[in-house]
Design an enzyme around this catalytic site. Structure first.
Site, PDB file in Angstrom:
ATOM      1  N   ARG A  53       0.862  -1.180   0.000  1.00  0.00           N
ATOM      2  CA  ARG A  53       0.000   0.000   0.000  1.00  0.00           C
ATOM      3  C   ARG A  53       0.900   1.232   0.000  1.00  0.00           C
ATOM      4  O   ARG A  53       2.119   1.120   0.062  1.00  0.00           O
ATOM      5  CB  ARG A  53      -0.972  -0.019   1.205  1.00  0.00           C
ATOM      6  N   GLY A  54       0.248   2.418  -0.062  1.00  0.00           N
ATOM      7  CA  GLY A  54       1.024   3.650  -0.211  1.00  0.00           C
ATOM      8  C   GLY A  54       1.161   3.913  -1.709  1.00  0.00           C
ATOM      9  O   GLY A  54       1.479   3.002  -2.487  1.00  0.00           O
ATOM     10  N   ALA A  55       0.913   5.172  -2.090  1.00  0.00           N
ATOM     11  CA  ALA A  55       0.802   5.495  -3.519  1.00  0.00           C
ATOM     12  C   ALA A  55       2.015   5.051  -4.353  1.00  0.00           C
ATOM     13  O   ALA A  55       1.857   4.334  -5.359  1.00  0.00           O
ATOM     14  CB  ALA A  55       0.533   6.984  -3.676  1.00  0.00           C
ATOM     15  N   ARG A  90      -7.142  -0.273  -7.023  1.00  0.00           N
ATOM     16  CA  ARG A  90      -7.303   0.826  -6.060  1.00  0.00           C
ATOM     17  C   ARG A  90      -7.343   2.122  -6.870  1.00  0.00           C
ATOM     18  O   ARG A  90      -6.388   2.457  -7.560  1.00  0.00           O
ATOM     19  CB  ARG A  90      -6.161   0.862  -5.033  1.00  0.00           C
ATOM     20  N   GLN A 199      -2.486   2.914   9.884  1.00  0.00           N
ATOM     21  CA  GLN A 199      -1.167   2.878   9.235  1.00  0.00           C
ATOM     22  C   GLN A 199      -0.129   3.667  10.035  1.00  0.00           C
ATOM     23  O   GLN A 199       1.057   3.374   9.963  1.00  0.00           O
ATOM     24  CB  GLN A 199      -1.262   3.471   7.814  1.00  0.00           C
ATOM     25  N   ASP A 240      -1.747  10.897  -2.223  1.00  0.00           N
ATOM     26  CA  ASP A 240      -2.127   9.869  -3.202  1.00  0.00           C
ATOM     27  C   ASP A 240      -2.350  10.475  -4.579  1.00  0.00           C
ATOM     28  O   ASP A 240      -2.285   9.782  -5.589  1.00  0.00           O
ATOM     29  CB  ASP A 240      -3.378   9.137  -2.724  1.00  0.00           C
ATOM     30  N   ASN A 250      -5.077  12.939   0.260  1.00  0.00           N
ATOM     31  CA  ASN A 250      -4.292  11.994   1.081  1.00  0.00           C
ATOM     32  C   ASN A 250      -5.252  11.265   2.021  1.00  0.00           C
ATOM     33  O   ASN A 250      -6.473  11.498   1.998  1.00  0.00           O
ATOM     34  CB  ASN A 250      -3.205  12.764   1.855  1.00  0.00           C
ATOM     35  N   LYS A 251      -4.703  10.428   2.846  1.00  0.00           N
ATOM     36  CA  LYS A 251      -5.500   9.596   3.759  1.00  0.00           C
ATOM     37  C   LYS A 251      -6.513  10.420   4.532  1.00  0.00           C
ATOM     38  O   LYS A 251      -6.222  11.539   4.970  1.00  0.00           O
ATOM     39  CB  LYS A 251      -4.529   8.882   4.706  1.00  0.00           C
TER      40      LYS A 251
HETATM   41  O1  MRU Z   1      -4.579   3.486   2.032  1.00  0.00           O
HETATM   42  P1  MRU Z   1      -3.094   3.626   2.003  1.00  0.00           P
HETATM   43  O2  MRU Z   1      -2.429   3.060   3.213  1.00  0.00           O
HETATM   44  O3  MRU Z   1      -2.497   3.121   0.721  1.00  0.00           O
HETATM   45  O4  MRU Z   1      -2.896   5.192   2.047  1.00  0.00           O
HETATM   46  C1  MRU Z   1      -1.610   5.727   2.030  1.00  0.00           C
HETATM   47  C2  MRU Z   1      -1.587   7.186   2.164  1.00  0.00           C
HETATM   48  O5  MRU Z   1      -2.592   7.859   2.239  1.00  0.00           O
HETATM   49  C3  MRU Z   1      -0.237   7.799   2.069  1.00  0.00           C
HETATM   50  O6  MRU Z   1      -0.173   8.946   2.861  1.00  0.00           O
HETATM   51  C4  MRU Z   1       0.005   8.188   0.614  1.00  0.00           C
HETATM   52  O7  MRU Z   1      -0.188   7.084  -0.213  1.00  0.00           O
HETATM   53  C5  MRU Z   1       1.351   8.719   0.406  1.00  0.00           C
HETATM   54  S1  MRU Z   1       2.515   7.417   0.512  1.00  0.00           S
HETATM   55  C6  MRU Z   1       4.059   7.959   0.234  1.00  0.00           C
END
Ligand code: MRU
Length: 354
Positions: A53-55, A90, A199, A240, A250-251
């Site tokens: 996970r994470g962009a 996603r 997270q 993201d 973002n999250k």
């Molecule tokens: O749902 P996730 O855990 O994939 O969400 C991740 C985030 O929101 C991060 O802050 C974002 O992807 C930046 S990661 C470098």
């Protein structure tokens, strides 16, 4: 980054380019488990279930997903099938579609019987570029921190996990933190737990701890209070998707932190590699915000007394729950966007599009 003195990336191919290794993030912080991904289908599942996970990392994972697909079948039909599956896995993080489209471009320019070879090479390039971009983000972020640093503990608040686990290596929001810590600055990080999947509490706290960075996990509701008390010097988050206008998706919960930062006159930065910027979207309302299963809200996962990872229910059985996974912080609340090129005011972000 290092775990028990051994260097790891979050994703890497087997030396024969027949499968991919990932760190299973659903097991952290309680178990450090490396998993092998052998097929397109397994990669799609790993992305959907958030083993990765994470962009930036899901961008690299999708690129390797395309490589696994080309191992299975190099035809045009299968290529298109793989593209659809991966892009729909996603929706919010633009890095995923960006990486898949880049793979398609490389593969369409290759002879059909060379697609397998081309795919593994291009996926490795995408992964390596992410590492280099994040290193540069770390250096640009370090310069901002040094600028404000006053020979006393410098407190950075971050949300979710935008560390090395969210990328191929180094992280985005945490790259400046690691750079500052490694440069000997006294850095402390407030880590938002980041419900519903935690997270922050599970991943950011784990990786900061492994690197020896002082940190404190806080509830998602605590940040505003800490800012009012003068206990936060800077916010750095990942993203993201960033629109061409500099709005930061973002999250979920990031927006509330940005509002509190603005009210308390505390700088709010988003650290993003250029593939996270979506030049095709100017209006943030056009971003597809992922809605995940309500189970993530109705229950919580943790370590039980017997050492097993278990999930327990939190809310009444009669109540329903909603799970909007991301929100958007409008550009007016953003002090700067740290990319691998430089730090840009949101209104100047277009200068990075070259
Ligand atoms: O749902 P996730 O855990 O994939 O969400 C991740 C985030 O929101 C991060 O802050 C974002 O992807 C930046 S990661 C470098």
């Amino acid at each position: 980054m290092k775990v028990a003195n051994q260097s790891f990336r979050t994703i890497w191919p087997d030396s024969s380019c027949k499968f991919v290794h990932i760190i299973d993030q659903t097991q952290l912080p309680f178990a450090f488990k490396i998993v092998q991904v052998h097929s397109l289908e397994q990669m799609v599942k790993a992305i959907k279930t958030m083993q990765v996970r994470g962009a930036p990392l899901i961008g690299a994972a999708a690129a390797y997903g395309m490589a696994l697909a080309m191992l299975e079948n190099e035809s045009d039909d299968y290529l298109l099938f793989a593209v659809k599956l991966l892009i729909n896995s996603r929706p919010t993080a633009v890095n995923l579609a960006w990486a898949v489209n880049r793979m398609v471009l490389a593969l369409q320019n290759a002879p059909i019987n060379r697609r397998n070879f081309t795919a593994w090479r291009e996926a490795a390039k995408i992964a390596q570029e992410d590492v280099l971009q994040n290193q540069r983000i770390g250096q640009h972020g370090l310069a901002i921190i040094k600028n404000q640093y006053q020979d006393k503990a410098f407190n950075i608040l971050t949300h979710c996990n935008a560390g090395w686990l969210a990328t191929v290596d180094y992280g985005t929001a945490l790259a400046p933190v690691y750079a500052a810590h490694d440069a000997g600055l006294d850095i402390h990080v407030w880590v938002d737990e980041t419900r519903p999947r935690n997270q922050g509490a599970a991943l950011t706290a784990w990786e900061l701890g492994k690197h020896g960075v002082p940190h404190t996990v806080i509830t998602d509701n605590a940040g505003g209070h800490l800012m009012q008390q003068g206990l936060v010097d800077m916010l750095i988050v990942g993203a993201d998707r960033v629109t061409s206008a500099g709005d930061v998706c973002n999250k979920i919960g990031t927006y509330l932190k940005a509002l509190a930062a603005f009210d308390n006159n505390i700088p709010f930065y988003a650290a993003v590699p250029s593939p996270t910027i979506d030049w095709s979207i100017a209006n943030y309302k056009d971003i597809d915000i992922e809605e995940r299963h309500s189970d993530e809200v109705t229950a919580i996962q943790g370590l039980a007394a017997d050492g097993s990872i278990q999930s327990v229910r939190l809310i009444p059985f009669e109540s329903s729950a909603a799970n909007h996974a991301f929100d958007v912080t409008p550009a007016r609340l953003v002090t700067g966007i740290i990319t691998e090129q430089a730090v840009f005011a949101p209104s100047e972000l277009h200068h990075s599009n070259r």
